[in-house]
Design an enzyme around this catalytic site. Structure first.
Site, PDB file in Angstrom:
ATOM      1  N   LEU A 167       0.792  -1.234   0.000  1.00 55.85           N
ATOM      2  CA  LEU A 167       0.000   0.000   0.000  1.00 55.85           C
ATOM      3  C   LEU A 167       0.821   1.279   0.000  1.00 55.85           C
ATOM      4  O   LEU A 167       0.313   2.332  -0.355  1.00 55.85           O
ATOM      5  CB  LEU A 167      -0.944   0.006   1.194  1.00 55.85           C
ATOM      6  CG  LEU A 167      -2.045  -1.041   1.130  1.00 55.85           C
ATOM      7  CD1 LEU A 167      -2.817  -1.059   2.442  1.00 55.85           C
ATOM      8  CD2 LEU A 167      -2.965  -0.778  -0.036  1.00 55.85           C
ATOM      9  N   LYS A 168       2.069   1.198   0.397  1.00 58.77           N
ATOM     10  CA  LYS A 168       2.890   2.414   0.444  1.00 58.77           C
ATOM     11  C   LYS A 168       3.965   2.416  -0.634  1.00 58.77           C
ATOM     12  O   LYS A 168       4.994   3.053  -0.504  1.00 58.77           O
ATOM     13  CB  LYS A 168       3.485   2.584   1.832  1.00 58.77           C
ATOM     14  CG  LYS A 168       2.396   2.841   2.858  1.00 58.77           C
ATOM     15  CD  LYS A 168       2.926   3.304   4.164  1.00 58.77           C
ATOM     16  CE  LYS A 168       1.758   3.611   5.084  1.00 58.77           C
ATOM     17  NZ  LYS A 168       2.185   4.120   6.352  1.00 58.77           N
TER      18      LYS A 168
END
Length: 87
Positions: A10-11
């Site tokens: 997600l990052k």
């Protein structure tokens, strides 16, 4: 595929860029994508890449109705969230 891999990273900017590329090619409406990003932001409201992707979806596909209320809700939970609409 994009959703499964995206949830694992997600990052990672490249994951969000790839997702953006896929959505641009598919030409789908904003509803499902905005809900996906909302789910991510409910778990991590300071995910800068998710915020940037959300802004791209809104700018490219529309769906601004209710956006102010969504952002205000997350800011009420954490007034120091400088990732929320920081672009």
């Amino acid at each position: 595929f994009c959703t499964a891999r995206g949830r694992e990273n997600l990052k990672n900017y490249q994951v969000w860029f790839h997702r953006r590329s896929c959505l641009a090619r598919l030409g789908s409406g904003p509803e499902a994508e905005l809900e996906f990003v909302a789910e991510i932001l409910r778990d991590d409201s300071k995910n800068y890449h998710a915020w940037g992707h959300r802004q791209w979806v809104l700018s490219s596909c529309g769906g601004w109705e209710g956006e102010a209320a969504f952002v205000e809700g997350l800011l009420e939970e954490d007034a120091r969230n400088n990732s929320a609409w920081n672009q």
